[in-house]
Scaffold this motif. Structure first.
Motif, PDB file in Angstrom:
ATOM      1  N   ARG A  11      -9.959  31.087  50.295  1.00  0.00           N
ATOM      2  CA  ARG A  11     -10.983  32.075  49.927  1.00  0.00           C
ATOM      3  C   ARG A  11     -12.357  31.660  50.476  1.00  0.00           C
ATOM      4  O   ARG A  11     -13.102  32.493  50.991  1.00  0.00           O
ATOM      5  N   ARG A  12     -12.677  30.387  50.374  1.00  0.00           N
ATOM      6  CA  ARG A  12     -13.979  29.945  50.869  1.00  0.00           C
ATOM      7  C   ARG A  12     -14.068  30.045  52.388  1.00  0.00           C
ATOM      8  O   ARG A  12     -15.131  30.353  52.934  1.00  0.00           O
ATOM      9  N   GLU A  13     -12.954  29.808  53.073  1.00  0.00           N
ATOM     10  CA  GLU A  13     -12.956  30.002  54.535  1.00  0.00           C
ATOM     11  C   GLU A  13     -13.180  31.472  54.879  1.00  0.00           C
ATOM     12  O   GLU A  13     -13.925  31.805  55.803  1.00  0.00           O
ATOM     13  N   GLN A  14     -12.517  32.363  54.116  1.00  0.00           N
ATOM     14  CA  GLN A  14     -12.721  33.796  54.319  1.00  0.00           C
ATOM     15  C   GLN A  14     -14.149  34.201  53.947  1.00  0.00           C
ATOM     16  O   GLN A  14     -14.748  35.080  54.575  1.00  0.00           O
ATOM     17  N   LEU A  15     -14.699  33.543  52.930  1.00  0.00           N
ATOM     18  CA  LEU A  15     -16.060  33.849  52.495  1.00  0.00           C
ATOM     19  C   LEU A  15     -17.075  33.491  53.583  1.00  0.00           C
ATOM     20  O   LEU A  15     -18.049  34.224  53.794  1.00  0.00           O
ATOM     21  N   ILE A  16     -16.831  32.405  54.284  1.00  0.00           N
ATOM     22  CA  ILE A  16     -17.715  32.051  55.405  1.00  0.00           C
ATOM     23  C   ILE A  16     -17.685  33.153  56.465  1.00  0.00           C
ATOM     24  O   ILE A  16     -18.723  33.611  56.946  1.00  0.00           O
ATOM     25  N   ARG A  17     -16.469  33.609  56.821  1.00  0.00           N
ATOM     26  CA  ARG A  17     -16.332  34.675  57.824  1.00  0.00           C
ATOM     27  C   ARG A  17     -16.991  35.971  57.345  1.00  0.00           C
ATOM     28  O   ARG A  17     -17.667  36.661  58.116  1.00  0.00           O
ATOM     29  N   PHE A  18     -16.775  36.275  56.071  1.00  0.00           N
ATOM     30  CA  PHE A  18     -17.350  37.490  55.487  1.00  0.00           C
ATOM     31  C   PHE A  18     -18.875  37.451  55.558  1.00  0.00           C
ATOM     32  O   PHE A  18     -19.532  38.440  55.907  1.00  0.00           O
ATOM     33  N   THR A  19     -19.442  36.289  55.260  1.00  0.00           N
ATOM     34  CA  THR A  19     -20.901  36.155  55.281  1.00  0.00           C
ATOM     35  C   THR A  19     -21.429  36.216  56.709  1.00  0.00           C
ATOM     36  O   THR A  19     -22.480  36.819  56.966  1.00  0.00           O
ATOM     37  N   ARG A  20     -20.714  35.618  57.640  1.00  0.00           N
ATOM     38  CA  ARG A  20     -21.145  35.672  59.044  1.00  0.00           C
ATOM     39  C   ARG A  20     -21.163  37.102  59.570  1.00  0.00           C
ATOM     40  O   ARG A  20     -22.046  37.483  60.332  1.00  0.00           O
ATOM     41  N   MET A  21     -20.176  37.892  59.162  1.00  0.00           N
ATOM     42  CA  MET A  21     -20.128  39.289  59.600  1.00  0.00           C
ATOM     43  C   MET A  21     -21.330  40.071  59.091  1.00  0.00           C
ATOM     44  O   MET A  21     -21.898  40.900  59.792  1.00  0.00           O
ATOM     45  N   LEU A  47     -20.364  25.245  46.609  1.00  0.00           N
ATOM     46  CA  LEU A  47     -19.563  24.308  47.396  1.00  0.00           C
ATOM     47  C   LEU A  47     -19.817  24.476  48.893  1.00  0.00           C
ATOM     48  O   LEU A  47     -19.915  23.489  49.629  1.00  0.00           O
ATOM     49  N   LEU A  48     -19.954  25.723  49.320  1.00  0.00           N
ATOM     50  CA  LEU A  48     -20.199  25.971  50.745  1.00  0.00           C
ATOM     51  C   LEU A  48     -21.608  25.550  51.146  1.00  0.00           C
ATOM     52  O   LEU A  48     -21.835  25.112  52.276  1.00  0.00           O
ATOM     53  N   GLU A  49     -22.551  25.678  50.222  1.00  0.00           N
ATOM     54  CA  GLU A  49     -23.904  25.197  50.520  1.00  0.00           C
ATOM     55  C   GLU A  49     -23.898  23.680  50.639  1.00  0.00           C
ATOM     56  O   GLU A  49     -24.519  23.115  51.548  1.00  0.00           O
ATOM     57  N   GLU A  50     -23.195  23.002  49.741  1.00  0.00           N
ATOM     58  CA  GLU A  50     -23.117  21.543  49.787  1.00  0.00           C
ATOM     59  C   GLU A  50     -22.451  21.061  51.072  1.00  0.00           C
ATOM     60  O   GLU A  50     -22.764  19.971  51.569  1.00  0.00           O
ATOM     61  N   ALA A  51     -21.549  21.877  51.619  1.00  0.00           N
ATOM     62  CA  ALA A  51     -20.887  21.536  52.883  1.00  0.00           C
ATOM     63  C   ALA A  51     -21.719  21.921  54.097  1.00  0.00           C
ATOM     64  O   ALA A  51     -21.306  21.666  55.240  1.00  0.00           O
ATOM     65  N   GLY A  52     -22.874  22.542  53.865  1.00  0.00           N
ATOM     66  CA  GLY A  52     -23.739  22.924  54.967  1.00  0.00           C
ATOM     67  C   GLY A  52     -23.337  24.198  55.680  1.00  0.00           C
ATOM     68  O   GLY A  52     -23.853  24.502  56.757  1.00  0.00           O
ATOM     69  N   LYS A  53     -22.440  24.971  55.074  1.00  0.00           N
ATOM     70  CA  LYS A  53     -21.950  26.195  55.725  1.00  0.00           C
ATOM     71  C   LYS A  53     -22.812  27.416  55.406  1.00  0.00           C
ATOM     72  O   LYS A  53     -22.980  28.297  56.240  1.00  0.00           O
ATOM     73  N   LEU A  54     -23.314  27.480  54.176  1.00  0.00           N
ATOM     74  CA  LEU A  54     -24.130  28.608  53.736  1.00  0.00           C
ATOM     75  C   LEU A  54     -25.397  28.072  53.093  1.00  0.00           C
ATOM     76  O   LEU A  54     -25.478  26.914  52.719  1.00  0.00           O
ATOM     77  N   ARG A  55     -26.375  28.960  52.953  1.00  0.00           N
ATOM     78  CA  ARG A  55     -27.575  28.638  52.196  1.00  0.00           C
ATOM     79  C   ARG A  55     -27.753  29.685  51.111  1.00  0.00           C
ATOM     80  O   ARG A  55     -27.762  30.881  51.396  1.00  0.00           O
ATOM     81  N   ARG A  56     -27.860  29.222  49.896  1.00  0.00           N
ATOM     82  CA  ARG A  56     -27.965  30.143  48.774  1.00  0.00           C
ATOM     83  C   ARG A  56     -29.386  30.628  48.585  1.00  0.00           C
ATOM     84  O   ARG A  56     -30.355  29.947  48.911  1.00  0.00           O
ATOM     85  N   PHE A  57     -29.496  31.847  48.076  1.00  0.00           N
ATOM     86  CA  PHE A  57     -30.750  32.346  47.538  1.00  0.00           C
ATOM     87  C   PHE A  57     -30.412  32.969  46.192  1.00  0.00           C
ATOM     88  O   PHE A  57     -29.231  33.066  45.833  1.00  0.00           O
ATOM     89  N   HIS A  58     -31.407  33.360  45.429  1.00  0.00           N
ATOM     90  CA  HIS A  58     -31.139  33.908  44.097  1.00  0.00           C
ATOM     91  C   HIS A  58     -30.314  35.188  44.222  1.00  0.00           C
ATOM     92  O   HIS A  58     -30.776  36.188  44.750  1.00  0.00           O
ATOM     93  N   GLY A  59     -29.066  35.121  43.767  1.00  0.00           N
ATOM     94  CA  GLY A  59     -28.203  36.295  43.788  1.00  0.00           C
ATOM     95  C   GLY A  59     -27.316  36.428  44.996  1.00  0.00           C
ATOM     96  O   GLY A  59     -26.610  37.429  45.138  1.00  0.00           O
ATOM     97  N   GLY A  60     -27.300  35.419  45.898  1.00  0.00           N
ATOM     98  CA  GLY A  60     -26.451  35.543  47.070  1.00  0.00           C
ATOM     99  C   GLY A  60     -26.570  34.364  48.004  1.00  0.00           C
ATOM    100  O   GLY A  60     -26.963  33.267  47.608  1.00  0.00           O
ATOM    101  N   ALA A  61     -26.229  34.604  49.281  1.00  0.00           N
ATOM    102  CA  ALA A  61     -26.257  33.525  50.260  1.00  0.00           C
ATOM    103  C   ALA A  61     -26.392  34.093  51.663  1.00  0.00           C
ATOM    104  O   ALA A  61     -26.097  35.271  51.910  1.00  0.00           O
ATOM    105  N   VAL A  62     -26.841  33.238  52.575  1.00  0.00           N
ATOM    106  CA  VAL A  62     -26.910  33.573  54.001  1.00  0.00           C
ATOM    107  C   VAL A  62     -26.209  32.462  54.768  1.00  0.00           C
ATOM    108  O   VAL A  62     -25.988  31.364  54.259  1.00  0.00           O
ATOM    109  N   VAL A  63     -25.890  32.748  56.023  1.00  0.00           N
ATOM    110  CA  VAL A  63     -25.260  31.740  56.876  1.00  0.00           C
ATOM    111  C   VAL A  63     -26.275  30.647  57.181  1.00  0.00           C
ATOM    112  O   VAL A  63     -27.432  30.925  57.503  1.00  0.00           O
ATOM    113  N   ALA A  64     -25.861  29.392  57.055  1.00  0.00           N
ATOM    114  CA  ALA A  64     -26.747  28.274  57.401  1.00  0.00           C
ATOM    115  C   ALA A  64     -26.850  28.175  58.913  1.00  0.00           C
ATOM    116  O   ALA A  64     -25.844  28.182  59.619  1.00  0.00           O
TER     117      ALA A  64
END
Length: 207
Positions: A11-21, A47-64
């Protein structure tokens, strides 16, 4: 899009792809896309932010996005030179005659040093070899040079010896060069030894 049942890792791998799209996603969008609770969505984003894949903001995230390595001083010196000169002039205008200040390294800080040559009664502490060379012949500026390990690409002195020298000093103002500013994490740099010296510089300044 059809929803599937994924393991946490899948799911987290798919979440990275979903966010990149989409470039950015909200918690609600993640919940709807993967049919998970808000708590699970937040945990995945954490978890994805800690891995350096995403960056969180209040209420969501963006691609790192990783910044490219900073070019050496010699390559940056002519980039946005006019803007750096104006910043240098504006920063120098904040310095009063008689101040004790610290100037760190960097192309913009060097412009500050150039704009300070007409000031009187200054004491300037610096770990920049280029600032030293710029102010060394000004008779009305008392120059204190920090020792340390020379970083050739920046012409700056850093490390334990520089930080020990700073331990016994206090300045009214510090003007430092920095790689970037982040609204959440503050001032950032991409070279840890210089970052540690910069932290010490900030700690001895009133402003």
């Amino acid at each position: 899009m059809t929803k599937h049942s994924f393991s946490g890792l899948e799911r987290r791998e798919q979440l990275i792809r979903f966010t990149r799209m989409r470039e950015r996603v909200t918690i609600d969008e993640v919940c709807a896309q993967f049919n998970i609770s808000a708590a699970t969505a937040r945990r995945d984003l954490q978890l994805l932010e800690e891995a350096g894949k995403l960056r969180r903001f209040h209420g969501g995230a963006v691609v790192a996005k990783n910044a490219p390595p900073e070019p050496p001083f010699s390559e940056r010196a002519t980039v946005q030179a006019a803007e750096k000169r104006r910043i240098g002039q504006a920063a120098a205008a904040l310095v009063d005659d008689g101040d004790t200040i610290l100037l760190s390294s960097g192309t913009t800080v060097l412009e500050v040093a150039r704009s300070l040559r007409g000031h009187r009664g200054l004491t300037v502490v610096t770990n920049s070899l280029l600032v030293i060379n710029t102010l060394a012949d000004v008779p009305d500026i008392n120059l204190i040079a920090l020792g340390g390990i020379l970083r050739p690409t920046e012409q700056s002195f850093i490390g334990h010896l520089a930080e020990q020298s700073l331990h016994d000093l206090r300045v009214s103002k510090a003007i430092i060069g920095i790689r970037a500013i982040d609204l959440e994490t503050g001032l950032t740099n991409d070279y840890l030894p210089e970052t540690q010296t910069d932290r010490k510089i900030v700690s001895i300044a009133r402003k």
